[in-house]
Design a protein around this motif. Structure first.
Motif, PDB file in Angstrom:
ATOM      1  N   MET A   1     -62.702 -24.951  30.301  1.00 29.75           N
ATOM      2  CA  MET A   1     -63.707 -25.762  30.799  1.00 29.75           C
ATOM      3  C   MET A   1     -63.420 -27.369  30.963  1.00 29.75           C
ATOM      4  SD  MET A   1     -64.190 -26.193  26.847  1.00 29.75           S
ATOM      5  CE  MET A   1     -65.074 -27.180  25.683  1.00 29.75           C
ATOM      6  N   PRO A   2     -64.199 -28.365  31.711  1.00 29.31           N
ATOM      7  CA  PRO A   2     -63.932 -29.542  32.186  1.00 29.31           C
ATOM      8  C   PRO A   2     -63.657 -30.416  30.598  1.00 29.31           C
ATOM      9  CG  PRO A   2     -65.585 -28.699  33.653  1.00 29.31           C
ATOM     10  CD  PRO A   2     -65.466 -27.850  32.592  1.00 29.31           C
ATOM     11  N   ILE A   3     -62.819 -31.326  30.674  1.00 20.60           N
ATOM     12  CA  ILE A   3     -62.386 -32.027  29.396  1.00 20.60           C
ATOM     13  C   ILE A   3     -62.409 -33.506  29.790  1.00 20.60           C
ATOM     14  CG2 ILE A   3     -61.174 -32.342  27.417  1.00 20.60           C
ATOM     15  CD1 ILE A   3     -60.081 -29.473  28.108  1.00 20.60           C
ATOM     16  N   ALA A   4     -63.282 -34.316  29.288  1.00 17.92           N
ATOM     17  CA  ALA A   4     -63.205 -35.845  29.685  1.00 17.92           C
ATOM     18  C   ALA A   4     -62.117 -36.691  28.744  1.00 17.92           C
ATOM     19  CB  ALA A   4     -64.499 -36.592  29.216  1.00 17.92           C
ATOM     20  N   ILE A   5     -61.257 -37.125  29.502  1.00 16.16           N
ATOM     21  CA  ILE A   5     -60.235 -37.781  28.918  1.00 16.16           C
ATOM     22  C   ILE A   5     -60.417 -39.451  28.785  1.00 16.16           C
ATOM     23  CG2 ILE A   5     -57.560 -38.485  29.142  1.00 16.16           C
ATOM     24  CD1 ILE A   5     -58.482 -35.485  28.267  1.00 16.16           C
ATOM     25  N   THR A   6     -60.355 -40.079  27.541  1.00 19.74           N
ATOM     26  CA  THR A   6     -60.709 -41.470  27.585  1.00 19.74           C
ATOM     27  C   THR A   6     -59.573 -42.577  27.794  1.00 19.74           C
ATOM     28  OG1 THR A   6     -60.724 -41.087  25.135  1.00 19.74           O
ATOM     29  CG2 THR A   6     -62.578 -40.878  26.273  1.00 19.74           C
ATOM     30  N   ARG A   7     -58.353 -42.128  27.401  1.00 17.53           N
ATOM     31  CA  ARG A   7     -57.234 -43.112  27.217  1.00 17.53           C
ATOM     32  C   ARG A   7     -55.941 -42.483  27.689  1.00 17.53           C
ATOM     33  NH1 ARG A   7     -54.266 -41.762  22.349  1.00 17.53           N
ATOM     34  NH2 ARG A   7     -55.346 -40.185  21.247  1.00 17.53           N
ATOM     35  N   ALA A   8     -55.165 -43.550  28.194  1.00 18.72           N
ATOM     36  CA  ALA A   8     -53.972 -43.103  28.538  1.00 18.72           C
ATOM     37  C   ALA A   8     -52.850 -42.420  27.863  1.00 18.72           C
ATOM     38  CB  ALA A   8     -53.093 -44.395  29.335  1.00 18.72           C
ATOM     39  N   THR A   9     -53.057 -42.313  26.448  1.00 20.08           N
ATOM     40  CA  THR A   9     -52.276 -41.814  25.550  1.00 20.08           C
ATOM     41  C   THR A   9     -52.853 -40.362  24.773  1.00 20.08           C
ATOM     42  OG1 THR A   9     -53.079 -43.157  23.838  1.00 20.08           O
ATOM     43  CG2 THR A   9     -50.982 -43.986  24.903  1.00 20.08           C
ATOM     44  N   ALA A  10     -53.602 -39.945  25.826  1.00 20.76           N
ATOM     45  CA  ALA A  10     -54.274 -38.587  25.129  1.00 20.76           C
ATOM     46  C   ALA A  10     -53.146 -37.520  25.003  1.00 20.76           C
ATOM     47  CB  ALA A  10     -55.389 -38.031  26.475  1.00 20.76           C
ATOM     48  N   THR A  11     -53.613 -36.658  24.049  1.00 17.59           N
ATOM     49  CA  THR A  11     -52.394 -35.557  23.947  1.00 17.59           C
ATOM     50  C   THR A  11     -53.176 -34.057  23.947  1.00 17.59           C
ATOM     51  OG1 THR A  11     -52.998 -35.682  21.501  1.00 17.59           O
ATOM     52  CG2 THR A  11     -50.971 -37.042  22.817  1.00 17.59           C
ATOM     53  N   LEU A  12     -52.401 -33.193  24.235  1.00 13.62           N
ATOM     54  CA  LEU A  12     -53.020 -31.626  24.022  1.00 13.62           C
ATOM     55  C   LEU A  12     -51.960 -31.220  22.815  1.00 13.62           C
ATOM     56  CD1 LEU A  12     -54.349 -28.704  24.885  1.00 13.62           C
ATOM     57  CD2 LEU A  12     -52.405 -28.888  26.524  1.00 13.62           C
ATOM     58  N   SER A  13     -52.357 -30.194  22.213  1.00  9.86           N
ATOM     59  CA  SER A  13     -51.497 -29.391  21.281  1.00  9.86           C
ATOM     60  C   SER A  13     -52.361 -27.878  21.305  1.00  9.86           C
ATOM     61  CB  SER A  13     -51.548 -29.797  20.102  1.00  9.86           C
ATOM     62  OG  SER A  13     -52.664 -29.924  19.267  1.00  9.86           O
ATOM     63  N   PHE A  14     -51.245 -26.870  21.081  1.00 14.18           N
ATOM     64  CA  PHE A  14     -51.738 -25.565  21.070  1.00 14.18           C
ATOM     65  C   PHE A  14     -50.457 -24.559  20.340  1.00 14.18           C
ATOM     66  CE2 PHE A  14     -50.085 -26.038  25.351  1.00 14.18           C
ATOM     67  CZ  PHE A  14     -49.316 -24.562  25.472  1.00 14.18           C
ATOM     68  N   TRP A  15     -51.108 -23.603  19.957  1.00 15.51           N
ATOM     69  CA  TRP A  15     -50.031 -22.769  19.341  1.00 15.51           C
ATOM     70  C   TRP A  15     -49.795 -21.524  20.497  1.00 15.51           C
ATOM     71  CZ3 TRP A  15     -49.822 -17.491  17.788  1.00 15.51           C
ATOM     72  CH2 TRP A  15     -48.870 -17.172  17.004  1.00 15.51           C
ATOM     73  N   THR A  16     -48.511 -21.143  20.378  1.00 11.42           N
ATOM     74  CA  THR A  16     -48.217 -19.980  21.486  1.00 11.42           C
ATOM     75  C   THR A  16     -47.313 -18.838  20.945  1.00 11.42           C
ATOM     76  OG1 THR A  16     -47.613 -19.530  23.736  1.00 11.42           O
ATOM     77  CG2 THR A  16     -46.344 -21.229  22.642  1.00 11.42           C
ATOM     78  N   ARG A  17     -47.541 -17.699  21.646  1.00 10.13           N
ATOM     79  CA  ARG A  17     -46.394 -16.806  21.505  1.00 10.13           C
ATOM     80  C   ARG A  17     -46.329 -16.095  22.595  1.00 10.13           C
ATOM     81  NH1 ARG A  17     -44.710 -14.331  16.861  1.00 10.13           N
ATOM     82  NH2 ARG A  17     -46.683 -14.749  15.802  1.00 10.13           N
ATOM     83  N   TYR A  18     -44.997 -15.745  22.818  1.00 10.19           N
ATOM     84  CA  TYR A  18     -44.737 -15.064  24.275  1.00 10.19           C
ATOM     85  C   TYR A  18     -43.763 -14.000  24.119  1.00 10.19           C
ATOM     86  CZ  TYR A  18     -41.629 -18.973  24.616  1.00 10.19           C
ATOM     87  OH  TYR A  18     -40.590 -19.909  24.247  1.00 10.19           O
ATOM     88  N   GLU A  19     -43.765 -12.665  24.639  1.00 12.64           N
ATOM     89  CA  GLU A  19     -42.832 -11.817  24.637  1.00 12.64           C
ATOM     90  C   GLU A  19     -43.135 -11.295  26.217  1.00 12.64           C
ATOM     91  OE1 GLU A  19     -43.753  -9.053  21.727  1.00 12.64           O
ATOM     92  OE2 GLU A  19     -43.908 -10.510  20.358  1.00 12.64           O
ATOM     93  N   THR A  20     -42.086 -11.841  26.987  1.00 10.45           N
ATOM     94  CA  THR A  20     -42.032 -11.590  28.493  1.00 10.45           C
ATOM     95  C   THR A  20     -40.671 -11.081  28.855  1.00 10.45           C
ATOM     96  OG1 THR A  20     -41.358 -13.910  29.252  1.00 10.45           O
ATOM     97  CG2 THR A  20     -43.996 -13.320  28.921  1.00 10.45           C
ATOM     98  N   ASP A  21     -40.356 -10.649  30.293  1.00 11.08           N
ATOM     99  CA  ASP A  21     -39.387 -10.298  30.668  1.00 11.08           C
ATOM    100  C   ASP A  21     -38.416 -11.678  31.139  1.00 11.08           C
ATOM    101  OD1 ASP A  21     -37.051  -8.989  31.964  1.00 11.08           O
ATOM    102  OD2 ASP A  21     -38.383  -8.581  33.823  1.00 11.08           O
ATOM    103  N   PHE A  22     -37.498 -11.974  30.413  1.00 10.40           N
ATOM    104  CA  PHE A  22     -36.723 -12.978  30.469  1.00 10.40           C
ATOM    105  C   PHE A  22     -36.300 -13.514  31.759  1.00 10.40           C
ATOM    106  CE2 PHE A  22     -32.711 -15.475  29.522  1.00 10.40           C
ATOM    107  CZ  PHE A  22     -33.330 -16.721  29.227  1.00 10.40           C
TER     108      PHE A  22
END
Length: 182
Positions: free
Chosen positions: A64-85
């Motif tokens: 969804m659209p996300i409002a960013i308020t400052r130049a030092t904004a951060t994103l974090s998430f957790w991931t797992r991937y199993e793909t054809d290398f």
């Protein structure tokens, strides 16, 4: 901090949270886009998941659209991937104020943890992301991103995109626990 997607836990699988969508720009009849899944996750009960198909695909999970308020904004998430290398993999892209999507790194962002681990083969892969840095092969863990300073005071949309080629596939790619410090 805001939790776009409620960590995907506020919905019944396979539904995506309100405002999120999946887009299949390339695929085969019967391909399924991103869904919420209870099979593997970082936080219960759901994560967002997409399969790693054994044919060419270009499948995105769009926030969804996300409002960013400052130049030092951060994103974090957790991931797992199993793909054809080096043939299949996933990338993170951003659109700022309705502009076109571009890779998070090209847009001025940077990874501080869990960034891309290799490059999709340019010469031999038929992947839609051939030649790009990506998450490819097998891996899991937290990802931390400094969002582009240019996003300050603007609205962004994030896109997690998997590109696969015409050879073997893997289990797939999942993300969970999406947090933004705007």
């Amino acid at each position: 901090s805001c939790r776009p997607g409620q960590n995907f836990d506020g919905v019944s699988a396979p539904n995506l949270p309100a405002g999120w969508q999946t887009e299949i720009a390339r695929g085969a009849t019967g391909d399924v886009g991103w869904v919420t899944s209870t099979i593997d996750k970082n936080t219960s009960p759901n994560s967002a998941f997409v399969a790693d198909y054994d044919h060419r695909t270009n499948i995105s999970l769009v926030s969804m659209p996300i409002a960013i308020t400052r130049a030092t904004a951060t994103l974090s998430f957790w991931t797992r991937y199993e793909t054809d290398f080096r043939n299949d993999g996933g990338v993170l892209e951003i659109s700022i104020d309705g502009g076109g999507f571009e890779d998070i790194l090209s847009a001025g962002g940077s990874f501080t943890a869990g960034g891309y681990n290799d490059t999709i083969n340019l010469l031999f892969s038929t992947s839609t992301i051939a030649g790009r840095k990506a998450w490819t092969g097998n891996g899991s863990g937290p990802v931390q991103v400094n969002l582009p300073a240019a996003a300050a005071g603007k609205t962004i949309v994030l896109r997690w995109r998997i590109g696969t080629n015409d050879s073997k596939g893997g289990n797939g790619w999942l993300i969970d626990t999406v947090l933004i410090d705007p």
